[in-house]
Design a protein around this motif. Sequence first.
Motif, PDB file in Angstrom:
ATOM      1  N   ARG A 154       0.840  -1.175   0.000  1.00  0.00           N
ATOM      2  CA  ARG A 154       0.000   0.000   0.000  1.00  0.00           C
ATOM      3  C   ARG A 154       0.881   1.232   0.000  1.00  0.00           C
ATOM      4  NH1 ARG A 154      -5.339  -0.370  -1.397  1.00  0.00           N
ATOM      5  NH2 ARG A 154      -6.379  -2.087  -0.314  1.00  0.00           N
ATOM      6  N   GLY A 155       0.496   2.231  -0.762  1.00  0.00           N
ATOM      7  CA  GLY A 155       1.295   3.447  -0.785  1.00  0.00           C
ATOM      8  C   GLY A 155       0.777   4.406  -1.832  1.00  0.00           C
ATOM      9  N   PRO A 156       1.069   5.687  -1.700  1.00  0.00           N
ATOM     10  CA  PRO A 156       0.606   6.682  -2.664  1.00  0.00           C
ATOM     11  C   PRO A 156       1.287   6.519  -4.013  1.00  0.00           C
ATOM     12  CG  PRO A 156       2.127   7.663  -1.089  1.00  0.00           C
ATOM     13  CD  PRO A 156       1.838   6.276  -0.595  1.00  0.00           C
ATOM     14  N   ALA A 157       0.677   7.094  -5.040  1.00  0.00           N
ATOM     15  CA  ALA A 157       1.185   6.944  -6.404  1.00  0.00           C
ATOM     16  C   ALA A 157       2.586   7.500  -6.563  1.00  0.00           C
ATOM     17  CB  ALA A 157       0.229   7.626  -7.381  1.00  0.00           C
ATOM     18  N   ARG A 158       2.927   8.494  -5.793  1.00  0.00           N
ATOM     19  CA  ARG A 158       4.247   9.114  -5.964  1.00  0.00           C
ATOM     20  C   ARG A 158       5.380   8.149  -5.622  1.00  0.00           C
ATOM     21  NH1 ARG A 158       6.240  10.394  -0.979  1.00  0.00           N
ATOM     22  NH2 ARG A 158       4.752  10.439   0.750  1.00  0.00           N
ATOM     23  N   ARG A 159       5.072   7.023  -4.994  1.00  0.00           N
ATOM     24  CA  ARG A 159       6.097   6.066  -4.634  1.00  0.00           C
ATOM     25  C   ARG A 159       6.588   5.242  -5.821  1.00  0.00           C
ATOM     26  NH1 ARG A 159       9.398   5.303  -0.710  1.00  0.00           N
ATOM     27  NH2 ARG A 159       9.120   3.047  -0.933  1.00  0.00           N
ATOM     28  N   VAL A 160       5.826   5.178  -6.896  1.00  0.00           N
ATOM     29  CA  VAL A 160       6.190   4.295  -7.996  1.00  0.00           C
ATOM     30  C   VAL A 160       7.518   4.714  -8.621  1.00  0.00           C
ATOM     31  CG1 VAL A 160       5.468   3.328 -10.208  1.00  0.00           C
ATOM     32  CG2 VAL A 160       3.775   3.766  -8.427  1.00  0.00           C
ATOM     33  N   ASP A 161       7.700   6.001  -8.853  1.00  0.00           N
ATOM     34  CA  ASP A 161       8.948   6.441  -9.471  1.00  0.00           C
ATOM     35  C   ASP A 161      10.142   6.188  -8.543  1.00  0.00           C
ATOM     36  OD1 ASP A 161       8.081   8.328  -7.651  1.00  0.00           O
ATOM     37  OD2 ASP A 161       8.841  10.039  -8.804  1.00  0.00           O
ATOM     38  N   THR A 162       9.934   6.344  -7.235  1.00  0.00           N
ATOM     39  CA  THR A 162      11.000   6.066  -6.279  1.00  0.00           C
ATOM     40  C   THR A 162      11.372   4.589  -6.300  1.00  0.00           C
ATOM     41  OG1 THR A 162      10.204   7.854  -4.857  1.00  0.00           O
ATOM     42  CG2 THR A 162      11.679   6.238  -3.856  1.00  0.00           C
ATOM     43  N   MET A 163      10.359   3.724  -6.335  1.00  0.00           N
ATOM     44  CA  MET A 163      10.613   2.288  -6.379  1.00  0.00           C
ATOM     45  C   MET A 163      11.309   1.893  -7.670  1.00  0.00           C
ATOM     46  SD  MET A 163       7.011   0.940  -4.774  1.00  0.00           S
ATOM     47  CE  MET A 163       7.404  -0.781  -5.031  1.00  0.00           C
ATOM     48  N   TYR A 164      10.898   2.490  -8.778  1.00  0.00           N
ATOM     49  CA  TYR A 164      11.542   2.198 -10.068  1.00  0.00           C
ATOM     50  C   TYR A 164      13.028   2.535 -10.012  1.00  0.00           C
ATOM     51  CZ  TYR A 164      13.087   3.104 -14.838  1.00  0.00           C
ATOM     52  OH  TYR A 164      13.813   3.133 -16.010  1.00  0.00           O
ATOM     53  N   GLN A 165      13.354   3.721  -9.524  1.00  0.00           N
ATOM     54  CA  GLN A 165      14.755   4.125  -9.468  1.00  0.00           C
ATOM     55  C   GLN A 165      15.539   3.233  -8.510  1.00  0.00           C
ATOM     56  OE1 GLN A 165      16.143   6.381 -11.470  1.00  0.00           O
ATOM     57  NE2 GLN A 165      18.128   5.763 -10.630  1.00  0.00           N
ATOM     58  N   ARG A 166      14.916   2.858  -7.400  1.00  0.00           N
ATOM     59  CA  ARG A 166      15.607   1.997  -6.427  1.00  0.00           C
ATOM     60  C   ARG A 166      15.916   0.628  -7.030  1.00  0.00           C
ATOM     61  NH1 ARG A 166      14.657  -2.187  -3.095  1.00  0.00           N
ATOM     62  NH2 ARG A 166      15.868  -2.250  -1.156  1.00  0.00           N
ATOM     63  N   GLN A 167      14.946   0.027  -7.721  1.00  0.00           N
ATOM     64  CA  GLN A 167      15.181  -1.299  -8.279  1.00  0.00           C
ATOM     65  C   GLN A 167      16.279  -1.270  -9.333  1.00  0.00           C
ATOM     66  OE1 GLN A 167      13.984  -3.711  -6.706  1.00  0.00           O
ATOM     67  NE2 GLN A 167      12.662  -2.379  -5.500  1.00  0.00           N
ATOM     68  N   ARG A 168      16.322  -0.224 -10.114  1.00  0.00           N
ATOM     69  CA  ARG A 168      17.382  -0.105 -11.116  1.00  0.00           C
ATOM     70  C   ARG A 168      18.747  -0.014 -10.435  1.00  0.00           C
ATOM     71  NH1 ARG A 168      17.304   3.175 -16.754  1.00  0.00           N
ATOM     72  NH2 ARG A 168      19.474   2.812 -17.320  1.00  0.00           N
ATOM     73  N   GLU A 169      18.833   0.772  -9.373  1.00  0.00           N
ATOM     74  CA  GLU A 169      20.098   0.916  -8.661  1.00  0.00           C
ATOM     75  C   GLU A 169      20.503  -0.388  -7.984  1.00  0.00           C
ATOM     76  OE1 GLU A 169      19.371   4.174  -6.058  1.00  0.00           O
ATOM     77  OE2 GLU A 169      19.527   5.687  -7.645  1.00  0.00           O
TER      78      GLU A 169
END
Length: 319
Positions: free
Chosen positions: A81-96
């Motif tokens: 569960r989490g707000p939509a703004r978290r998706v871009d943060t998660m994307y960048q984290r997984q790439r790193e």
Amino acid sequence: MVWVALALSALSLPVLATQDQPGAEDPLPLIRDHGQTLALQVRDPEPRDFPIPVGPLGPLSQIDDWLRVHGLVTRTLYTRRGPARRVDTMYQRQREVLERQGFEIRAAGFTQDRAGGGVGSRRWILAYLETYPVPDGMAVAPGEEAQAQGVVIGARDDAVGTLWTVIVLTQPEEGQVAMLVDNVQTERAAPPPPITALALAQNMDTFGHAVLDGLVFDAEGALGEGSEVVLATLAHFLDQNLRQSFRIVGHSDDTGDLAEAARRSQAQAEAVVTALVEQHEASRDRLRAFGIGPLAPLFPNDTAQGRARNRRVELVAGP
């Protein structure tokens, strides 16, 4: 497509499970993001074809560019569960995370709208999920109101072969983020091919060392038949870098006597130096041979594949 679940109860788990699926494990270290639950993990019982998409959608809304991959497939689904703004943060984290773990990013993309057909777009993800559907009851596809979504695709060589991973991030419902991780572990059917001139130059430029795949040795550490291709490639590289000195370093696995492993790895390194000097007119003053036995493994020594890859000779920049 037939999947074998780690636990049959997994298919009845709600989309927003509050506990991990029993018996499931994170497929990659550090891959799980804060607050995620491992809702589903399934594995194919046998290796199979699982082509990896690396290009955008074509004119017919189908992904046109695929890389042929065959191996054991594991599919893992995380939810949170989490707000939509978290998706871009998660994307960048997984790439790193993938880059830190040695993966080469083969394709990636993130979008914050519903348009476009590039890698990671809504339409691209729907096409991927149509090719590789998830089990019924597991919400992964972007929701009707979802805006943000992304995909990261990477590959990493390991002792067995190559590990491919496809990470898909979506918003199936408002306030919910799903992360689908598809891993394909390929198995190398034969030893790695002889290192090419391009690969040698790239590895030396990027890492300062390169494994000289393709060299053949007998039980005593002498060079065997079939090594000439690699020696010629290595000699050409030395000719192109006349101002640089190098070390030839022999390595072994961790089986047997430590002193014997060190002796054999030293003999292999010296055999390469001697061949370069006597057969290819390399300057001995620019080359030093070292044998360090099992002290610097590339892979764990707990499998035959890992031990085979650890028995190697490397070219290392430096005096």
